[in-house]
Design an enzyme around this catalytic site. Structure first.
Site, short mmCIF file in Angstrom:
data_model
loop_
_atom_site.label_atom_id
_atom_site.label_comp_id
_atom_site.label_asym_id
_atom_site.label_seq_id
_atom_site.Cartn_x
_atom_site.Cartn_y
_atom_site.Cartn_z
N ASP A 197 0.78 -1.23 0.00
CA ASP A 197 0.00 0.00 0.00
C ASP A 197 0.81 1.30 0.00
O ASP A 197 0.65 2.14 -0.87
CB ASP A 197 -0.95 0.02 1.20
CG ASP A 197 -1.95 -1.12 1.16
OD1 ASP A 197 -1.79 -2.04 0.34
OD2 ASP A 197 -2.90 -1.10 1.96
N GLU A 209 1.09 -9.61 11.30
CA GLU A 209 0.92 -9.09 9.94
C GLU A 209 2.28 -8.82 9.29
O GLU A 209 2.50 -9.14 8.13
CB GLU A 209 0.09 -7.81 10.01
CG GLU A 209 -0.27 -7.20 8.69
CD GLU A 209 -1.12 -5.95 8.85
OE1 GLU A 209 -1.54 -5.40 7.82
OE2 GLU A 209 -1.35 -5.51 10.00
#
Length: 448
Positions: A175, A410
């Site tokens: 991102d 994550e």
């Protein structure tokens, strides 16, 4: 270590299963994400193959009529306020029998053919009956996978040179990578959008780990521009502010065609069309995204025809392609081993997401420095494809040790290895199962 990690990973996947799909992590990501589903299916196949197939089916049931597979499929049982930007912000019309606002209008890297082939391969190893059932799943998925590939290869070829463009950093899966900084600097940042809309991510995650407000304002502006244009891909370079060719996105696009070669053989379709497409995409990556001066792959801004100056992990991912020229494969390995990234032999850790020597290297902020298991999994796959077996094994063990020590996070701190971001993260758990169970070379690899 192996048994403990296997059990903990299986537990994460049980916790994150939600009726007919897997969520990445319950608090921060309460819906279904596209490339997460692919990574998850690869590992889920070891412990619950029916769920692996169901997760892929659930995603492709949301496929648009034009072939795009949305990057988020929204769970209607989750309240609008529990995730932003939610279904109301995207305002996607009803399609294919789905209710309105059922998904986003963006895509993510098309890893799904690779995942489908890996799930099938696991099933085929368990006998004829399992292989037959898995073959039926491939027959259902095959035309949908082809439609996904054709959408990206045709409608998203904004430069007309054989590469798919992304229209938003979120489509890359990486991102807030520095790979997008130069292109994003030309995108207007309407900070008023952050007054009109509330960032839900900062309510459930540490702000020092997440993209900056100015980045988020640009992200929202890009979505609104694409949405208000009806999510059309016509004349993208002329009317949209962010149109970029990513080396990892396109490498995955080509690798998906190679997986479709094998799937086509199972379902009785023509495999050659996929082999030829993979070769064409690989050649386009090699020609247009390679910087011969620095001997590395970079993203390219379609609007300005310039390569990004940032050296990011997406430049290493083309190693997954067997037809990549030998000198470029060797250069990727040299870049990975350099002080800019560092292989486990030198660091004891998997590869970070960004150049360690860069002045803006950030050990905490998402894709601007931390270690991610999914891209390291892809890099290891590339090492196996090109015969770097020792380095691949070192990387496999480094990932296993890191997850065992720090948990199924994550992402991870690139110096200490501490877990960062969402805990009990599904793709970290799923890929740890694959790392424990499978040391085979991908089927399409060249002979070493």
């Amino acid at each position: 270590m192996s048994a403990d990690l296997w059990n903990s990973a299986s537990s994460v996947l049980d916790v994150n299963w939600s009726d007919d799909h897997m969520v990445p992590s319950r608090r921060l990501y309460p819906h279904q994400w596209s490339w997460d589903a692919a990574f998850i299916a690869i590992g889920l196949a070891y412990v619950n193959p029916s769920r692996a197939w169901r997760d892929l089916r659930s995603l492709f049931e949301a496929q648009w009529p034009d072939g795009r597979v949305p990057h988020i499929v929204f769970d209607p049982r989750t309240a609008e306020g529990d995730y932003f930007p939610g279904p109301g912000f995207w305002n996607v019309p009803a399609y294919n029998g789905r209710a309105a606002r059922g998904s986003t209008g963006l895509v993510q890297p098309p890893l799904h053919a690779i995942a489908a082939w890996e799930v099938y391969r696991r099933a085929a190893a368990h006998g004829a009956a399992a292989a037959h059932e898995a073959g039926d799943e491939l027959k259902w998925l095959y035309p949908r996978l082809v439609a996904q590939q054709e959408y990206l290869s045709r409608r998203r070829d904004a430069a007309g040179e054989g590469l798919a463009s992304i229209v938003h950093p979120w489509e890359s899966g990486l991102d807030n990578s520095p790979s997008w900084d130069t292109a994003m600097s030309a995108v207007p940042a309407d900070m008023g959008l952050l007054t009109r809309y509330t960032r839900r991510d900062l309510e459930v995650a540490d702000a020092s780990h997440r993209p900056l407000d100015i980045d988020y304002a640009r992200y929202l502006g890009l979505v609104l521009n694409y949405r208000d244009g009806g999510y059309s891909d016509t004349a993208l370079a002329q009317r949209h502010d962010f149109v970029v060719e990513c080396p990892s996105f396109n490498a995955i696009l080509a690798a998906a065609e190679l997986a479709l070669v094998h799937i086509a053989e199972v379902v009785g379709a023509d495999p050659e069309v996929h082999r030829e497409r993979a070769q064409r995409i690989t050649a386009a990556i090699s020609k247009h995204l390679w910087d011969p001066q620095t001997r590395t792959f970079r993203s390219r801004d379609v609007r300005t025809k310039t390569l990004s100056p940032a050296r990011c992990v997406n430049g290493l991912v083309p190693l997954i392609l067997p037809d990549l020229p030998d000198h470029q494969a060797a250069a990727i390995m040299a870049e990975a081993a350099s002080e800019r990234f560092g292989l486990p032999e030198a660091t004891g850790l998997p590869v970070p997401s960004y150049d360690r020597t860069a002045t803006d290297f950030d050990t905490l902020r998402y894709w601007r420095g931390p270690i991610w298991i999914n891209v390291n999994w892809l890099l290891r796959r590339g090492m196996l494809v090109h015969g770097y077996r020792g380095e691949a094994e070192d990387l496999r063990m480094a990932m296993i040790r890191l997850i065992h020590r720090s948990g199924h996070y994550e992402y991870f701190h690139p110096v200490t290895g501490e877990g960062i971001g969402a805990p009990t993260f599904s793709w970290t758990a799923a890929l740890s199962l694959d790392l424990l169970a499978d040391r085979s070379v991908p089927a399409y690899a060249r002979a070493a």
